[in-house]
Design a protein around this motif. Structure first.
Motif, PDB file in Angstrom:
ATOM      1  N   HIS A  11       0.872  -1.318   0.142  1.00  0.00           N
ATOM      2  CA  HIS A  11      -0.064   0.077  -0.217  1.00  0.00           C
ATOM      3  C   HIS A  11       0.927   1.081  -0.104  1.00  0.00           C
ATOM      4  N   LEU A  12       0.409   2.310  -0.416  1.00  0.00           N
ATOM      5  CA  LEU A  12       0.938   3.676  -0.535  1.00  0.00           C
ATOM      6  C   LEU A  12       0.360   4.495   0.545  1.00  0.00           C
ATOM      7  N   GLU A  13       1.246   5.205   1.227  1.00  0.00           N
ATOM      8  CA  GLU A  13       1.073   6.233   2.361  1.00  0.00           C
ATOM      9  C   GLU A  13       1.463   7.409   2.304  1.00  0.00           C
ATOM     10  N   ILE A  68      -1.666  -1.609  -4.348  1.00  0.00           N
ATOM     11  CA  ILE A  68      -1.102  -2.493  -5.096  1.00  0.00           C
ATOM     12  C   ILE A  68      -0.826  -3.988  -4.820  1.00  0.00           C
ATOM     13  N   SER A  69      -1.758  -4.274  -3.785  1.00  0.00           N
ATOM     14  CA  SER A  69      -1.525  -5.552  -3.397  1.00  0.00           C
ATOM     15  C   SER A  69      -1.821  -6.548  -4.457  1.00  0.00           C
ATOM     16  N   LEU A  70      -1.057  -7.827  -4.539  1.00  0.00           N
ATOM     17  CA  LEU A  70      -0.996  -8.677  -5.640  1.00  0.00           C
ATOM     18  C   LEU A  70      -1.926  -9.902  -5.264  1.00  0.00           C
ATOM     19  N   THR A  71      -2.673 -10.438  -6.111  1.00  0.00           N
ATOM     20  CA  THR A  71      -3.592 -11.658  -5.877  1.00  0.00           C
ATOM     21  C   THR A  71      -2.715 -12.718  -6.455  1.00  0.00           C
ATOM     22  N   HIS A  86       7.251  -2.764  -6.237  1.00  0.00           N
ATOM     23  CA  HIS A  86       8.105  -1.460  -6.769  1.00  0.00           C
ATOM     24  C   HIS A  86       7.214  -0.591  -7.668  1.00  0.00           C
ATOM     25  N   ILE A  87       7.261   0.529  -7.426  1.00  0.00           N
ATOM     26  CA  ILE A  87       6.754   1.699  -8.114  1.00  0.00           C
ATOM     27  C   ILE A  87       7.951   2.832  -8.376  1.00  0.00           C
TER      28      ILE A  87
END
Length: 414
Positions: A11-13, A68-71, A86-87
């Protein structure tokens, strides 16, 4: 757990919309390392590691909220490891996935020949990582048992078993506990052992007591048979589930293989077209045409023109005797001036055309280089995919054989 669908958090904060930017999930112990990639708001899975094909996804709605959590679907034992989220320009985080598999233990009771006691055997299949086995009495106290036997199967999963000898003195309950601390998983099985020391005042009562004990033992055996039957039924259902997953995976791999082969054919066709086009640009000729005849004080002025040459050619004038002529007449400049201007214009146009051809040639060389690189990557991906498909088919075959054997045992028990 193996076979489950899980989410790797990232997650982005504070929150920010990242649905239109580049985001990458990768494992650096793999080659290729990419697990899931987005570029400019679109999925870019050309470089995705084949073992993750069809099993990863990102939510567009959640990306707009900075999630951006990946399933990851149908988790496999090989999925364990550290994943990098990574972003570019925004940050990186690392998530470690611990993979495990569990199953319920089963207790069997046998009469000990060497000792006048009951031998309890606890067994549990399909664990990962390797678990430990503990025996407890009815009050939860740890009991001393024989060493745990461990066997690792072809699928990488562990089967453990342990034996406990119980003295025939007092009735009691016993618990077999199988646990794996790394994945925080525990499974237990319980068994009740009746008292064998019940006696009565006369022979008839003693016989009755013996018959009652025999009935109890018969009931216990029936219970054990029922438990074993239930266990085999669960094993059978688990294997059917595994086979269903493997068949689904096989179909996905076959579809991916067909898509990959189709893409490879497209790239090869595009490569051939560009190489053919480039070959045509390497050299070009055309027939000259005498386009103008002008009279001057010294004679006749001829103009010769030829288009579409590459590289730049030279022009020669020859008479009937193949003698080379060069016009150095200075008179009649006024009459020749239009011809000179037109000639300069033609040269300028030829220079521009040649420059365009050179640029077009360079562009095509660049495209061909990219296509050749993409072709090589597709061929590598195809080889890995074919290898993976073969592995899945072999595993499917082994599980079908195992299921056949379990069915035979199940039918005998019924």
């Amino acid at each position: 757990m193996i076979g489950d669908d899980i989410i790797l958090p990232c997650h982005l904060e504070p929150r920010a919309d990242v649905s239109a930017v580049t985001s990458e999930w990768a494992r650096f112990d793999l080659n290729p390392r990419f697990v899931h990639v987005r570029r400019d708001g679109a999925e870019l899975l050309v470089y995705q590691n084949p073992s993750y094909v069809g099993r990863t996804s990102l939510s567009t709605d959640k990306l707009k909220l900075g999630d951006i959590s990946l399933t990851l679907s149908e988790v496999k034992r090989s999925d364990k490891g550290k994943y990098r989220c990574h972003i570019p320009t925004l940050g990186t985080s690392v998530v470690e996935l611990v993979v495990g598999a569990v199953s319920s233990p089963v207790i069997r009771a046998d009469i000990g020949k060497a000792t006048r006691g009951l031998v309890l055997q606890c067994e549990s299949e399909g664990w990962y990582p390797e678990p430990e086995v503990l025996w407890l009495d009815g009050e939860g106290n740890l009991l001393s048992a024989g060493p745990t036997e461990t066997v690792r199967g072809h699928d990488g999963l562990y089967t453990v078993s342990s034996r406990l000898t119980v003295e025939e003195r007092h009735s009691s309950s016993f618990t077999c506990r199988v646990q794996q601390r790394n994945i925080n998983q525990t499974r237990e099985a319980h068994i009740y052992v009746p008292d064998n020391n019940a006696h009565h005042g006369n022979d008839t009562q003693e016989g009755t007591g013996e018959e009652e004990q025999l009935v109890k033992g018969s009931k216990t055996m029936k219970d054990l048979d029922a438990e074993k039957l239930q266990e085999k039924e669960e094993v059978k259902n688990d294997m059917l589930h595994v086979i269903t997953i493997l068949e689904h995976r096989k179909k996905e791999l076959e579809v991916s293989r067909e898509t990959l082969v189709s893409k490879l054919k497209e790239v090869e066709e595009e490569l051939r077209k560009n190489e053919k086009k480039l070959y045509k640009q390497k050299g070009a000729v055309s027939s000259p045409v005498i386009t103008g005849i002008y009279r001057s004080t010294k004679g006749v002025v001829l103009q010769c023109e030829s288009e579409g040459w590459y590289p730049e050619p030279e022009v020669l004038w020859l008479d009937d005797n193949n003698a080379h002529h060069v016009d150095d007449t200075q008179e009649g400049a006024g009459e020749e001036e239009p011809l000179v201007k037109e000639s300069k214009n033609m040269k300028d146009l030829d220079a521009e055309k040649l420059q365009e051809k050179e640029e077009e040639k360079n562009d095509m060389l660049h495209v061909i280089t990219i296509l050749e690189h993409q072709k090589k990557e597709l061929e590598v991906s195809r080889e890995m995919l074919v290898s993976k498909l073969k592995e899945v088919e072999e595993k499917l075959g082994r599980n079908e054989k195992k299921l056949y054997k379990e069915n035979e045992v199940y039918m005998r028990l019924q």
